[in-house]
Design an enzyme around this catalytic site. Structure first.
Site, PDB file in Angstrom:
ATOM      1  N   ASP A 178     -91.959  26.255  -3.477  1.00 53.08           N
ATOM      2  CA  ASP A 178     -92.852  26.492  -2.353  1.00 53.08           C
ATOM      3  C   ASP A 178     -91.988  26.476  -1.095  1.00 53.08           C
ATOM      4  O   ASP A 178     -91.384  25.449  -0.774  1.00 53.08           O
ATOM      5  CB  ASP A 178     -93.915  25.389  -2.259  1.00 53.08           C
ATOM      6  CG  ASP A 178     -94.971  25.753  -1.225  1.00 53.08           C
ATOM      7  OD1 ASP A 178     -96.151  25.768  -1.586  1.00 53.08           O
ATOM      8  OD2 ASP A 178     -94.592  26.064  -0.081  1.00 53.08           O
ATOM      9  N   HIS A 190    -104.772  27.698  -3.458  1.00 53.87           N
ATOM     10  CA  HIS A 190    -103.979  26.545  -3.023  1.00 53.87           C
ATOM     11  C   HIS A 190    -104.732  25.263  -3.394  1.00 53.87           C
ATOM     12  O   HIS A 190    -105.955  25.224  -3.392  1.00 53.87           O
ATOM     13  CB  HIS A 190    -103.769  26.622  -1.512  1.00 53.87           C
ATOM     14  CG  HIS A 190    -103.164  25.380  -0.946  1.00 53.87           C
ATOM     15  ND1 HIS A 190    -103.820  24.572  -0.048  1.00 53.87           N
ATOM     16  CD2 HIS A 190    -101.969  24.793  -1.171  1.00 53.87           C
ATOM     17  CE1 HIS A 190    -103.048  23.544   0.282  1.00 53.87           C
ATOM     18  NE2 HIS A 190    -101.918  23.650  -0.392  1.00 53.87           N
ATOM     19  N   GLU A 237    -101.812  31.097   1.138  1.00 52.75           N
ATOM     20  CA  GLU A 237    -102.562  29.876   1.475  1.00 52.75           C
ATOM     21  C   GLU A 237    -102.867  29.797   2.968  1.00 52.75           C
ATOM     22  O   GLU A 237    -103.795  29.099   3.365  1.00 52.75           O
ATOM     23  CB  GLU A 237    -101.852  28.628   0.978  1.00 52.75           C
ATOM     24  CG  GLU A 237    -100.712  28.110   1.784  1.00 52.75           C
ATOM     25  CD  GLU A 237    -100.060  26.900   1.122  1.00 52.75           C
ATOM     26  OE1 GLU A 237     -99.478  27.049   0.043  1.00 52.75           O
ATOM     27  OE2 GLU A 237    -100.136  25.809   1.708  1.00 52.75           O
ATOM     28  N   GLU A 285     -92.721  31.065  -3.517  1.00 48.10           N
ATOM     29  CA  GLU A 285     -94.010  31.010  -2.819  1.00 48.10           C
ATOM     30  C   GLU A 285     -93.856  30.932  -1.313  1.00 48.10           C
ATOM     31  O   GLU A 285     -93.051  30.168  -0.805  1.00 48.10           O
ATOM     32  CB  GLU A 285     -94.817  29.805  -3.298  1.00 48.10           C
ATOM     33  CG  GLU A 285     -96.145  29.623  -2.577  1.00 48.10           C
ATOM     34  CD  GLU A 285     -97.024  28.582  -3.235  1.00 48.10           C
ATOM     35  OE1 GLU A 285     -96.984  28.459  -4.481  1.00 48.10           O
ATOM     36  OE2 GLU A 285     -97.715  27.860  -2.496  1.00 48.10           O
ATOM     37  N   ASP A 320    -106.613  29.226   0.175  1.00 52.38           N
ATOM     38  CA  ASP A 320    -107.190  27.878   0.099  1.00 52.38           C
ATOM     39  C   ASP A 320    -108.669  28.027   0.441  1.00 52.38           C
ATOM     40  O   ASP A 320    -109.007  28.514   1.528  1.00 52.38           O
ATOM     41  CB  ASP A 320    -106.506  26.945   1.102  1.00 52.38           C
ATOM     42  CG  ASP A 320    -107.060  25.522   0.992  1.00 52.38           C
ATOM     43  OD1 ASP A 320    -106.300  24.616   0.653  1.00 52.38           O
ATOM     44  OD2 ASP A 320    -108.270  25.338   1.224  1.00 52.38           O
TER      45      ASP A 320
HETATM   46  C1  LIG Z   1     -94.774  20.753   0.795  1.00 51.59           C
HETATM   47  C2  LIG Z   1     -95.634  21.385  -0.122  1.00 51.59           C
HETATM   48  O1  LIG Z   1     -94.908  22.101  -1.045  1.00 51.59           O
HETATM   49  C3  LIG Z   1     -96.661  22.295   0.497  1.00 51.59           C
HETATM   50  O2  LIG Z   1     -97.320  21.747   1.594  1.00 51.59           O
HETATM   51  C4  LIG Z   1     -97.603  22.530  -0.593  1.00 51.59           C
HETATM   52  O3  LIG Z   1     -98.309  21.339  -0.808  1.00 51.59           O
HETATM   53  C5  LIG Z   1     -98.522  23.683  -0.391  1.00 51.59           C
HETATM   54  O4  LIG Z   1     -97.927  24.766   0.269  1.00 51.59           O
HETATM   55  C6  LIG Z   1     -98.960  24.058  -1.763  1.00 51.59           C
HETATM   56  O5  LIG Z   1     -98.771  25.211  -2.164  1.00 51.59           O
HETATM   57  O6  LIG Z   1     -99.505  23.140  -2.430  1.00 51.59           O
HETATM   58 MG   LIG Z   2     -97.849  26.588  -0.921  1.00 45.78          MG
END
Ligand SMILES: C[C@H](O)[C@H](O)[C@@H](O)[C@@H](O)C(=O)O
Ligand SMILES: [Mg+2]
Length: 397
Positions: A217, A321, A271, A243, A294
């Site tokens: 990510d 998300h 997201e 991602e 999300d």
């Molecule tokens: C730091 C994390 O990877 C992100 O905030 C993540 O929690 C978010 O982008 C995700 O895809 O869950």
């Molecule tokens: Mg993410």
């Protein structure tokens, strides 16, 4: 047999909560989710170690409550805090109070187009999403059905999850189908930082074996050149997807990155995208292989239904998300959502703990990386609000 007429909406209330919660909420010291994660602010050394240092949690949690005339209350938790509470109380509430909860299409349309001149994405659509989720929770409670029944029912017996967190090796032991790691070093740390990223991936590949899904990510932190070089270097370690590598506004950059990455590696994003129009851009410009809205930020369930149908027509997967029950009730009903994200909110992360703690009571969590559809069998989203938490109502109407 007379048709069922549901009680009308009587009150809409918006509260702010501090402490706990999931992504972008308040986390304590030493939590993996705030430990030198690469972000667009990483170019500034003073903001590189902690996302809280530049204010990722400045908005905090928004809780929306919708009370019907018979006293039934639907609620939802998202982010947006006090400014979102203002928008809910001073602007959006007028489109719900006195209306039937079954009018969620007209209500959504009026919430969106009445705020379009200052909204369209981000905070305003977070607020709209919070209201929409609370409305679906209320509908389910009034009809005594889980939201997933209202969305067409389960297309599979159980959900399977990948885990997001700094320990994919632990995620594998816990039965998850994959592990998504935060990227720790961005372009400002140069080739040394890129080598550190690759070393971390290689270490996790050695610990997890050759077949376990490993993803990064990148939280909007990179540019096309760096993301391309990172993807090429990561390919030998079997990176499954990269991602949100670049700015959500750079649709052209995603289009290019998707052409650049090695064959077999997926590009994912979404997201921080909102509404059917934003996702139409990602889909029609062929920006990614998986979209990741999300549901608490993209417009809620009412909008996610439209976004998902659009993606399905394009042959793309929708893997929302991490937003706990708010996405589980959706994912279980869609063929093009074959798995879900579980965000590891344990500081390690070495344990599975509820994502929205302490806000939600009864939040189901995966066991062995899976959750049976029957675990969602309770009215609405199947959770209750923990009324022992300090909730503040900054505005009324
Ligand atoms: C730091 C994390 O990877 C992100 O905030 C993540 O929690 C978010 O982008 C995700 O895809 O869950
Ligand atoms: Mg993410």
């Amino acid at each position: 047999m007379p048709i069922v007429t549901l009680p009308k909406i009587k009150h809409v209330r918006a509260f702010t909560v501090r402490g706990g919660g999931a992504d972008y909420h308040d986390q304590g010291e030493g939590h993996w989710i705030d430990d030198h994660i690469a972000t667009p602010m990483s170019r500034y050394p003073e903001y590189r170690q902690s996302r809280q240092s530049f204010g990722i949690n400045v908005l905090g949690t928004l809780v929306v409550e919708i009370e019907a005339e018979d006293g039934t209350i639907g609620f939802a938790v998202t982010t947006g805090g006090e400014p979102a509470a203002f928008i809910v109380e001073k602007h959006l509430a007028r489109f719900l109070e006195g209306r039937s909860p079954t009018d969620y299409e007209k209500i959504w349309d009026q919430m969106y187009f009445s705020t379009q001149y200052y909204g369209r994405k981000g905070l305003v659509v977070n607020a709209i999403s919070g209201v929409d989720l609370a409305l679906w929770d209320l509908l389910g409670k009034l009809r005594q059905e889980p939201v997933y029944h209202l969305l067409g029912g389960a297309v599979r017996d159980e959900l399977q999850f990948y885990a997001t967190g700094a320990r994919p090796d632990v995620a594998k032991e816990l039965g998850f189908i994959g592990g998504k790691m935060p990227l720790h070093h961005g372009p400002a740390e140069g080739i040394e930082g890129l080598k550190k990223n690759i070393a971390e991936l290689a270490d996790m590949r050695a610990k997890c074996g050759p077949d376990f899904w490993l993803m990064w990510d990148c939280w909007m932190a990179l540019d096309v050149d760096y993301a391309t070089r990172l993807a090429i270097a990561a390919h030998e370690h079997g990176l499954k997807w990269i991602e949100e590598a670049i700015s959500p506004d750079d649709y052209w950059g995603y289009q290019q990155l998707k052409r650049n990455v090695p064959k077999g590696m997926l590009v994912t994003t979404g997201e921080h995208e909102a509404t059917r129009w934003g996702f139409r851009m990602l889909l029609e410009m062929d920006c990614c292989d998986i979209i990741q809205p999300d549901v608490g930020w993209c417009g809620g369930v009412t909008e996610l239904l439209k976004i998902s149908a659009l993606a399905d027509a394009h042959g793309k997967m929708v893997v929302p998300h991490g937003s706990s029950v708010y996405s589980y009730h959706f994912v279980i009903t869609r063929h093009n959502s074959p798995f879900a994200e579980f965000l590891m909110m344990h500081p390690g992360p070495t344990e599975v703990v509820p994502m929205f703690h302490p806000q939600l009571i009864g939040e189901p969590v995966p066991e062995n990386g899976r959750l049976k559809a029957s675990a969602l069998d309770a009215p609405g989203f199947g959770v209750e609000l923990n009324r022992d938490i300090a909730m503040h109502r900054p505005y009324t109407h």
